[in-house]
Design a protein around this motif. Structure first.
Motif, mmCIF file in Angstrom:
data_model
loop_
_atom_site.group_PDB
_atom_site.id
_atom_site.type_symbol
_atom_site.label_atom_id
_atom_site.label_comp_id
_atom_site.label_asym_id
_atom_site.label_seq_id
_atom_site.Cartn_x
_atom_site.Cartn_y
_atom_site.Cartn_z
ATOM 1 N N ALA A 11 0.503 -1.407 0.103
ATOM 2 C CA ALA A 11 -0.181 0.236 -0.318
ATOM 3 C C ALA A 11 0.492 0.962 -0.593
ATOM 4 O O ALA A 11 1.254 1.026 0.791
ATOM 5 N N TRP A 65 8.149 1.311 -2.633
ATOM 6 C CA TRP A 65 6.534 1.531 -3.396
ATOM 7 C C TRP A 65 5.886 1.130 -5.177
ATOM 8 O O TRP A 65 5.366 1.666 -5.274
ATOM 9 N N ALA A 68 3.303 -0.907 -5.212
ATOM 10 C CA ALA A 68 2.330 -0.721 -4.688
ATOM 11 C C ALA A 68 0.576 -0.913 -5.447
ATOM 12 O O ALA A 68 0.231 -1.026 -6.780
ATOM 13 N N ILE A 70 -2.057 -1.122 -3.931
ATOM 14 C CA ILE A 70 -3.456 -0.722 -3.262
ATOM 15 C C ILE A 70 -2.599 1.097 -3.460
ATOM 16 O O ILE A 70 -1.996 1.275 -2.344
ATOM 17 N N ILE A 72 -3.419 4.339 -0.295
ATOM 18 C CA ILE A 72 -3.973 5.179 0.486
ATOM 19 C C ILE A 72 -4.347 6.618 0.648
ATOM 20 O O ILE A 72 -3.103 7.513 0.453
ATOM 21 N N CYS A 97 -7.029 -1.303 -5.853
ATOM 22 C CA CYS A 97 -7.870 -0.988 -5.106
ATOM 23 C C CYS A 97 -6.890 0.595 -4.692
ATOM 24 O O CYS A 97 -6.029 0.995 -4.249
ATOM 25 N N ALA A 133 1.098 1.742 5.703
ATOM 26 C CA ALA A 133 2.063 2.050 4.388
ATOM 27 C C ALA A 133 3.304 2.583 4.602
ATOM 28 O O ALA A 133 3.839 1.998 3.533
ATOM 29 N N ARG A 140 2.336 -5.531 4.009
ATOM 30 C CA ARG A 140 1.394 -5.481 2.805
ATOM 31 C C ARG A 140 -0.065 -5.629 3.852
ATOM 32 O O ARG A 140 -0.205 -6.026 5.452
ATOM 33 N N GLN A 141 -1.348 -4.801 2.958
ATOM 34 C CA GLN A 141 -2.434 -5.033 3.544
ATOM 35 C C GLN A 141 -3.364 -5.843 2.671
ATOM 36 O O GLN A 141 -2.978 -6.537 1.614
#
Length: 201
Positions: A11, A65, A68, A70, A72, A97, A133, A140-141
Motif C-alpha cells: 500500500a 512502493w 504498490a 493499494i 491510501i 484498490c 503503509a 502488506r495490507q
C-alpha cells in the motif's frame, strides 16, 4: 474485466487531499482510447520533472512502493473532470484498490466499471492504514471484498460498506459488457423471434 476477490499487496501512502483526475492522468495523455499504456504517465507531473526524470521524493518512485497495488489517499480522491482515463491509468500501473475517506462520484463509479475497488473508511481508519503503509514493502495490507474488510500488516481490521450489485460485479469480473453477455441466451432468443415475426426488418 479481472475479478476482484482478495488482494494482499503493498500500500502506497498519498496523504494529499483533493487529488483530481488531471493529477492522476494529465490532459495531454487523453488522446488514446486504449486502456493500456497509461500507467507510465500516472501522476505524471508529480512523478517526473520537466526533463522527464523521476522525482526521487515521489512515493511511487521510491523502491518500497514501486509495485504498490493499494493506494491510501486523502479526502475527495478523483475530483475534477470526468475522465475515465484516470482509473485506466491506475489499473495499468497496477493499482487495484484505492482507500480514502471520500471520492468524487463520477470517479467512484468509473472505478467499479474498470475493476478497481474504491473503499470508503472513516478518518481514523485511513490514518492508521496510512501510517501502516509508510512502513514500506514489508507491510502488506489485505483487502477482502467478500468479507468487506481491510486488514493492516499488524492484523488490525476495518469493515467497509459496498453496494451489493457493485460487489457482485467485481467479484465476478463483470463490466457493462459482461453484464449484457450474461443475458446472451435471452438476447439470441429474442432476435430469433423477431426474425420470424418481422423478416422484413
Amino acid at each position: 474485466m479481472e475479478k476482484f476477490t482478495t488482494l494482499t499487496g503493498i500500500a502506497a501512502p498519498m496523504p494529499l487531499v483533493n487529488i483530481d483526475t488531471d493529477m492522476i492522468i494529465p490532459k495531454q495523455f487523453l488522446k488514446t482510447i486504449k486502456r493500456s499504456g497509461l500507467g507510465v504517465n500516472l501522476f505524471d507531473e508529480l512523478r517526473y520533472d520537466r526533463d522527464g526524470r523521476e522525482i526521487p521524493d515521489f512515493v511511487l518512485n521510491q523502491p518500497a512502493w514501486r509495485n504498490a497495488q493499494i493506494l491510501i489517499a486523502g479526502d475527495n480522491f478523483g475530483c475534477g473532470s470526468s475522465r475515465e482515463h484516470a482509473p485506466w491509468a491506475l489499473l495499468d500501473f497496477g493499482i487495484r484498490c484505492v482507500i480514502s475517506t471520500s471520492f468524487a462520484d463520477i470517479f467512484f463509479n468509473n472505478c467499479f466499471k474498470n475493476g478497481i475497488l474504491p473503499v470508503v473508511l472513516p478518518q481514523d481508519a485511513v490514518d492508521a492504514l496510512m501510517k501502516d503503509a509508510r512502513k514500506g514493502a514489508n507491510a502488506r495490507q489485505t483487502v477482502d471484498l467478500e468479507a468487506q474488510t481491510v486488514t493492516a500488516s499488524d492484523g488490525r481490521s476495518w469493515s467497509f460498506e459496498i453496494d451489493p450489485f457493485r460487489k457482485h460485479c467485481l467479484l465476478n469480473g463483470l463490466d457493462d459488457i459482461g453484464l449484457t453477455m450474461e443475458k446472451a441466451a435471452l438476447i439470441d432468443r429474442y432476435e430469433m423471434q423477431m426474425a420470424q415475426a418481422r423478416p422484413w426488418v
